[in-house]
Write a protein that holds these residues in place. Structure first.
Motif, short mmCIF file in Angstrom:
data_model
loop_
_atom_site.label_atom_id
_atom_site.label_comp_id
_atom_site.label_asym_id
_atom_site.label_seq_id
_atom_site.Cartn_x
_atom_site.Cartn_y
_atom_site.Cartn_z
N ARG A 16 0.84 -1.19 0.00
CA ARG A 16 0.00 0.00 0.00
C ARG A 16 0.88 1.25 0.00
O ARG A 16 1.79 1.36 0.81
N ILE A 17 0.57 2.16 -0.91
CA ILE A 17 1.25 3.45 -0.98
C ILE A 17 0.21 4.54 -0.74
O ILE A 17 -0.81 4.59 -1.42
N THR A 18 0.49 5.41 0.24
CA THR A 18 -0.38 6.55 0.52
C THR A 18 0.32 7.80 0.03
O THR A 18 1.48 8.06 0.39
N MET A 19 -0.38 8.56 -0.82
CA MET A 19 0.19 9.77 -1.43
C MET A 19 -0.66 10.98 -1.08
O MET A 19 -1.88 10.89 -1.03
N ASN B 286 -1.50 -12.35 -8.57
CA ASN B 286 -0.99 -12.99 -9.79
C ASN B 286 0.35 -12.35 -10.18
O ASN B 286 0.72 -11.29 -9.68
N GLN B 287 1.04 -13.01 -11.08
CA GLN B 287 2.37 -12.56 -11.50
C GLN B 287 2.32 -11.19 -12.16
O GLN B 287 3.23 -10.37 -11.98
N VAL B 288 1.26 -10.92 -12.90
CA VAL B 288 1.15 -9.64 -13.60
C VAL B 288 1.14 -8.48 -12.60
O VAL B 288 1.87 -7.51 -12.77
N SER B 289 0.35 -8.59 -11.53
CA SER B 289 0.28 -7.49 -10.57
C SER B 289 1.61 -7.29 -9.84
O SER B 289 2.02 -6.17 -9.58
N VAL B 290 2.31 -8.39 -9.54
CA VAL B 290 3.61 -8.29 -8.89
C VAL B 290 4.63 -7.64 -9.82
O VAL B 290 5.41 -6.78 -9.41
N ASN B 291 4.61 -8.01 -11.09
CA ASN B 291 5.52 -7.42 -12.07
C ASN B 291 5.24 -5.93 -12.28
O ASN B 291 6.17 -5.14 -12.42
N ILE B 292 3.96 -5.57 -12.30
CA ILE B 292 3.60 -4.16 -12.48
C ILE B 292 4.11 -3.35 -11.28
O ILE B 292 4.69 -2.28 -11.45
N GLY C 202 6.66 -4.06 -9.36
CA GLY C 202 8.11 -3.96 -9.51
C GLY C 202 8.51 -2.91 -10.52
O GLY C 202 9.46 -2.14 -10.30
N SER C 203 7.77 -2.82 -11.62
CA SER C 203 8.05 -1.83 -12.65
C SER C 203 7.79 -0.41 -12.13
O SER C 203 8.58 0.51 -12.39
N GLU C 204 6.69 -0.23 -11.40
CA GLU C 204 6.38 1.09 -10.85
C GLU C 204 7.44 1.53 -9.85
O GLU C 204 7.86 2.70 -9.85
N LEU C 205 7.87 0.60 -9.00
CA LEU C 205 8.90 0.95 -8.02
C LEU C 205 10.22 1.29 -8.72
O LEU C 205 10.95 2.19 -8.28
N LYS C 206 10.52 0.59 -9.79
CA LYS C 206 11.75 0.88 -10.56
C LYS C 206 11.69 2.30 -11.12
O LYS C 206 12.69 3.03 -11.09
N LEU D 125 10.34 4.71 -9.76
CA LEU D 125 10.54 5.61 -8.62
C LEU D 125 11.96 5.54 -8.06
O LEU D 125 12.27 6.14 -7.04
N GLY D 126 12.83 4.76 -8.73
CA GLY D 126 14.24 4.72 -8.32
C GLY D 126 14.64 3.52 -7.48
O GLY D 126 15.78 3.45 -7.02
N ILE D 127 13.75 2.59 -7.27
CA ILE D 127 14.07 1.38 -6.50
C ILE D 127 14.66 0.36 -7.47
O ILE D 127 14.02 0.03 -8.48
N PRO D 128 15.84 -0.18 -7.21
CA PRO D 128 16.49 -1.09 -8.16
C PRO D 128 15.90 -2.51 -8.14
O PRO D 128 16.59 -3.49 -7.85
N THR D 129 14.62 -2.62 -8.44
CA THR D 129 13.93 -3.91 -8.39
C THR D 129 14.52 -4.93 -9.36
O THR D 129 14.45 -6.13 -9.10
N ASP D 130 15.12 -4.45 -10.44
CA ASP D 130 15.69 -5.36 -11.43
C ASP D 130 16.98 -6.02 -10.93
O ASP D 130 17.49 -6.95 -11.54
N GLN D 131 17.49 -5.58 -9.79
CA GLN D 131 18.71 -6.14 -9.22
C GLN D 131 18.45 -7.09 -8.05
O GLN D 131 19.37 -7.72 -7.54
N TRP D 132 17.23 -7.20 -7.62
CA TRP D 132 16.92 -8.02 -6.46
C TRP D 132 17.34 -9.48 -6.63
O TRP D 132 17.97 -10.05 -5.75
#
Length: 135
Positions: free
Chosen positions: A59-62, A83-89, A91-95, A97-104
């Protein structure tokens, strides 16, 4: 004589009549917002569980900082891990925002650890977001 269609709810919610003030809530629903660009600041982010089912969510509160009539209001974006799609989305959104999700994966960081640590890093970030109603 027919009964009011809302009569069933009168007793259930009457306890809130005296203190009813819609101006006291700073949360708005995405559905009530006009389509467009919004400047936001992330004020809270968390990997948590639904109290009712224990289902994990992110959850993100803005806080809306710029755009339209909702300045100062809070809005939440919740991702369900269904599902995998929501988890991937997510991860993409966090990336974005500057979070290195592709390196986890290469760093041996589990999704639970990555999402949990990301929550802390997100607080205080500003972003420009677009709300668009799908046709």
């Amino acid at each position: 004589m027919s009964e009011n269609p809302w009569a069933w709810a009168d007793d259930l919610i009457a306890q809130f009549n005296d203190q009813f003030d819609p101006n006291k809530s700073s949360f708005v629903k995405l559905d009530s917002m006009a389509d467009g660009e919004y400047g936001v600041a992330i004020v809270k982010a968390e990997l948590t569980q639904l109290q009712t089912t224990g289902e994990p969510i992110f959850r993100i509160t803005m806080r809306i900082e710029d755009g339209h009539e909702h300045i100062g209001s809070l809005v939440e974006k919740t991702t369900f891990f269904r599902n995998q799609v929501s988890v991937n989305i997510l991860g993409s959104e966090l990336k974005l925002l500057g979070i290195p999700t592709d390196q986890w994966k290469a760093r041996g960081i589990s999704l639970a650890q990555g999402f949990s640590e990301s929550a802390t890093a997100l607080v205080g970030l500003g972003a420009s977001v677009r709300k668009r109603t799908s046709p």
